[in-house]
Design a protein around this motif. Structure first.
Motif, short mmCIF file in Angstrom:
data_model
loop_
_atom_site.label_atom_id
_atom_site.label_comp_id
_atom_site.label_asym_id
_atom_site.label_seq_id
_atom_site.Cartn_x
_atom_site.Cartn_y
_atom_site.Cartn_z
N ARG A 1 0.82 -1.21 0.00
CA ARG A 1 0.00 0.00 0.00
C ARG A 1 0.85 1.26 0.00
O ARG A 1 0.66 2.16 -0.82
CB ARG A 1 -0.93 -0.01 1.23
CG ARG A 1 -1.76 1.26 1.41
CD ARG A 1 -2.71 1.47 0.27
NE ARG A 1 -3.57 2.62 0.51
CZ ARG A 1 -4.15 3.31 -0.46
NH1 ARG A 1 -3.98 2.97 -1.72
NH2 ARG A 1 -4.92 4.34 -0.17
N PHE A 2 1.81 1.33 0.91
CA PHE A 2 2.54 2.58 1.10
C PHE A 2 3.84 2.66 0.31
O PHE A 2 4.26 3.75 -0.06
CB PHE A 2 2.81 2.81 2.59
CG PHE A 2 1.56 3.04 3.39
CD1 PHE A 2 0.89 4.24 3.31
CD2 PHE A 2 1.04 2.05 4.20
CE1 PHE A 2 -0.27 4.47 4.03
CE2 PHE A 2 -0.12 2.26 4.93
CZ PHE A 2 -0.78 3.47 4.84
N TYR A 3 4.49 1.54 0.07
CA TYR A 3 5.74 1.58 -0.69
C TYR A 3 5.47 1.47 -2.19
O TYR A 3 6.02 2.22 -2.98
CB TYR A 3 6.69 0.47 -0.24
CG TYR A 3 8.10 0.65 -0.78
CD1 TYR A 3 9.05 1.38 -0.06
CD2 TYR A 3 8.47 0.12 -2.00
CE1 TYR A 3 10.33 1.57 -0.55
CE2 TYR A 3 9.75 0.31 -2.51
CZ TYR A 3 10.67 1.03 -1.78
OH TYR A 3 11.94 1.23 -2.28
N GLU A 4 4.63 0.53 -2.58
CA GLU A 4 4.34 0.33 -3.99
C GLU A 4 3.16 1.16 -4.47
O GLU A 4 2.90 1.24 -5.67
CB GLU A 4 4.08 -1.16 -4.28
CG GLU A 4 5.31 -2.03 -4.15
CD GLU A 4 6.42 -1.63 -5.12
OE1 GLU A 4 6.10 -1.08 -6.20
OE2 GLU A 4 7.60 -1.87 -4.80
N GLY A 5 2.43 1.77 -3.53
CA GLY A 5 1.33 2.65 -3.91
C GLY A 5 0.14 1.94 -4.52
O GLY A 5 -0.61 2.52 -5.31
N ILE B 1 -3.86 -4.80 -4.14
CA ILE B 1 -3.26 -5.61 -3.07
C ILE B 1 -3.97 -6.95 -2.97
O ILE B 1 -3.34 -8.00 -2.83
CB ILE B 1 -3.33 -4.87 -1.72
CG1 ILE B 1 -2.51 -3.57 -1.78
CG2 ILE B 1 -2.82 -5.76 -0.58
CD1 ILE B 1 -2.71 -2.67 -0.58
N ALA B 2 -5.29 -6.91 -3.07
CA ALA B 2 -6.08 -8.14 -3.01
C ALA B 2 -5.68 -9.10 -4.12
O ALA B 2 -5.55 -10.31 -3.91
CB ALA B 2 -7.57 -7.80 -3.10
N GLN B 3 -5.45 -8.55 -5.32
CA GLN B 3 -5.06 -9.38 -6.45
C GLN B 3 -3.71 -10.03 -6.21
O GLN B 3 -3.54 -11.23 -6.44
CB GLN B 3 -5.01 -8.54 -7.73
CG GLN B 3 -4.59 -9.33 -8.96
CD GLN B 3 -4.39 -8.44 -10.18
OE1 GLN B 3 -4.56 -7.22 -10.12
NE2 GLN B 3 -4.01 -9.05 -11.28
N VAL B 4 -2.75 -9.26 -5.73
CA VAL B 4 -1.40 -9.78 -5.52
C VAL B 4 -1.39 -10.83 -4.41
O VAL B 4 -0.77 -11.89 -4.54
CB VAL B 4 -0.42 -8.63 -5.17
CG1 VAL B 4 0.92 -9.19 -4.72
CG2 VAL B 4 -0.23 -7.71 -6.37
N MET B 5 -2.10 -10.54 -3.31
CA MET B 5 -2.08 -11.44 -2.15
C MET B 5 -3.13 -12.54 -2.24
O MET B 5 -3.22 -13.39 -1.36
CB MET B 5 -2.27 -10.62 -0.87
CG MET B 5 -1.14 -9.65 -0.59
SD MET B 5 -1.31 -8.77 1.00
CE MET B 5 -1.11 -10.13 2.17
N ASP B 6 -3.92 -12.51 -3.31
CA ASP B 6 -4.93 -13.54 -3.55
C ASP B 6 -5.96 -13.60 -2.42
O ASP B 6 -6.28 -14.66 -1.90
CB ASP B 6 -4.27 -14.91 -3.74
CG ASP B 6 -5.18 -15.89 -4.48
OD1 ASP B 6 -6.14 -15.43 -5.12
OD2 ASP B 6 -4.94 -17.10 -4.40
N ILE B 7 -6.45 -12.42 -2.03
CA ILE B 7 -7.52 -12.32 -1.05
C ILE B 7 -8.58 -11.38 -1.61
O ILE B 7 -8.39 -10.80 -2.68
CB ILE B 7 -7.01 -11.78 0.32
CG1 ILE B 7 -6.34 -10.40 0.14
CG2 ILE B 7 -6.04 -12.76 0.95
CD1 ILE B 7 -5.85 -9.80 1.45
N GLY C 1 -11.30 -8.23 2.34
CA GLY C 1 -10.29 -8.77 3.25
C GLY C 1 -9.08 -7.86 3.37
O GLY C 1 -8.48 -7.74 4.44
N THR C 2 -8.74 -7.19 2.27
CA THR C 2 -7.62 -6.25 2.29
C THR C 2 -7.92 -5.06 3.19
O THR C 2 -7.07 -4.62 3.97
CB THR C 2 -7.30 -5.75 0.87
OG1 THR C 2 -7.05 -6.87 0.02
CG2 THR C 2 -6.08 -4.85 0.87
N TYR C 3 -9.13 -4.53 3.08
CA TYR C 3 -9.53 -3.42 3.95
C TYR C 3 -9.43 -3.82 5.42
O TYR C 3 -8.94 -3.06 6.26
CB TYR C 3 -10.95 -2.97 3.63
CG TYR C 3 -11.05 -1.99 2.49
CD1 TYR C 3 -10.75 -0.64 2.67
CD2 TYR C 3 -11.44 -2.41 1.22
CE1 TYR C 3 -10.84 0.26 1.62
CE2 TYR C 3 -11.54 -1.51 0.16
CZ TYR C 3 -11.23 -0.18 0.37
OH TYR C 3 -11.31 0.72 -0.67
#
Length: 203
Positions: free
Chosen positions: A149-153, A159-165, A169-171
């Motif tokens: 969120r903060f480093y890669e923006g 984030i959900a796509q990358v972490m597969d959630i 769930g990301t929120y």
């Protein structure tokens, strides 16, 4: 005489070109993302060679399977997710992936780095230690989400796509992480941490 116009190509442009067999496009895509992928991958393992091998293998796979590739909505996110999966497989964790993602029992390193010129040395060391103690209270999944969120923006859906959630769930993951940091840090340090996040000062 007209000045030369420098054309800028997006990752999507390079992706389309490499699918058509353009090896230079693959090279440019690698140049665009290799450093960020290495930085991200290095947080899962201290074995830097393993990270490099996974990144190289990822791009070789993309090239050899280019005729069967789809068109991802976001090339960067696709590469991050693919590297994450590759690292889990490489560490023989694939069969445990669902459980690992659920309880956060995998390594994800996140350290705060404060530039020397920003603050006096004695204060800098003390502040860095306090902030690191706060970060260390987060689970690996929370640290990973905070990093993305903060480093890669990345947006929450990315984030959900990358972490597969799920996006929901990301929120929840981010909300819990922020609440932990708010609880573990005093008000001044909490505010300072998010200023450092905005400067992308992850070590």
């Amino acid at each position: 005489m007209d000045a030369k116009v420098r054309v800028s190509y997006s990752p999507d442009d390079y992706w389309k070109a490499l699918k058509g067999g353009d090896g230079k496009a693959l090279e440019q895509l690698y140049r665009q993302h290799a450093d960020a992928l290495y930085n991200y991958g290095s947080r899962f393992t201290s074995d830097k060679e393993q990270v490099l091998e996974c990144i190289q293998s990822l791009f070789v796979t993309i090239w050899t399977r280019r005729s069967n590739l789809g068109s991802p909505a976001n090339v960067r996110n696709y590469l991050f997710k693919a590297l994450r999966v590759a690292l889990f497989k490489n560490n023989k964790l694939q069969l445990l992936r669902d459980r690992l993602d659920q309880d956060g029992k995998y390594n994800f390193l996140a350290t705060i780095s404060i530039e020397e010129e920003m603050i006096l040395e004695e204060d800098r060391v003390a502040l860095q230690q306090r902030l690191q103690l706060g970060l260390d209270q987060l689970s690996s999944r929370q640290r990973e989400a905070v990093f993305l969120r903060f480093y890669e923006g990345m947006e929450y859906a990315e984030i959900a796509q990358v972490m597969d959630i799920t996006t929901k769930g990301t929120y929840k993951l981010m909300a819990r992480a922020i609440e932990v940091l708010r609880t573990k840090l005093d008000k001044a340090d909490f505010s300072t941490l998010f200023v450092l996040f905005s400067f992308k000062l992850f070590g």
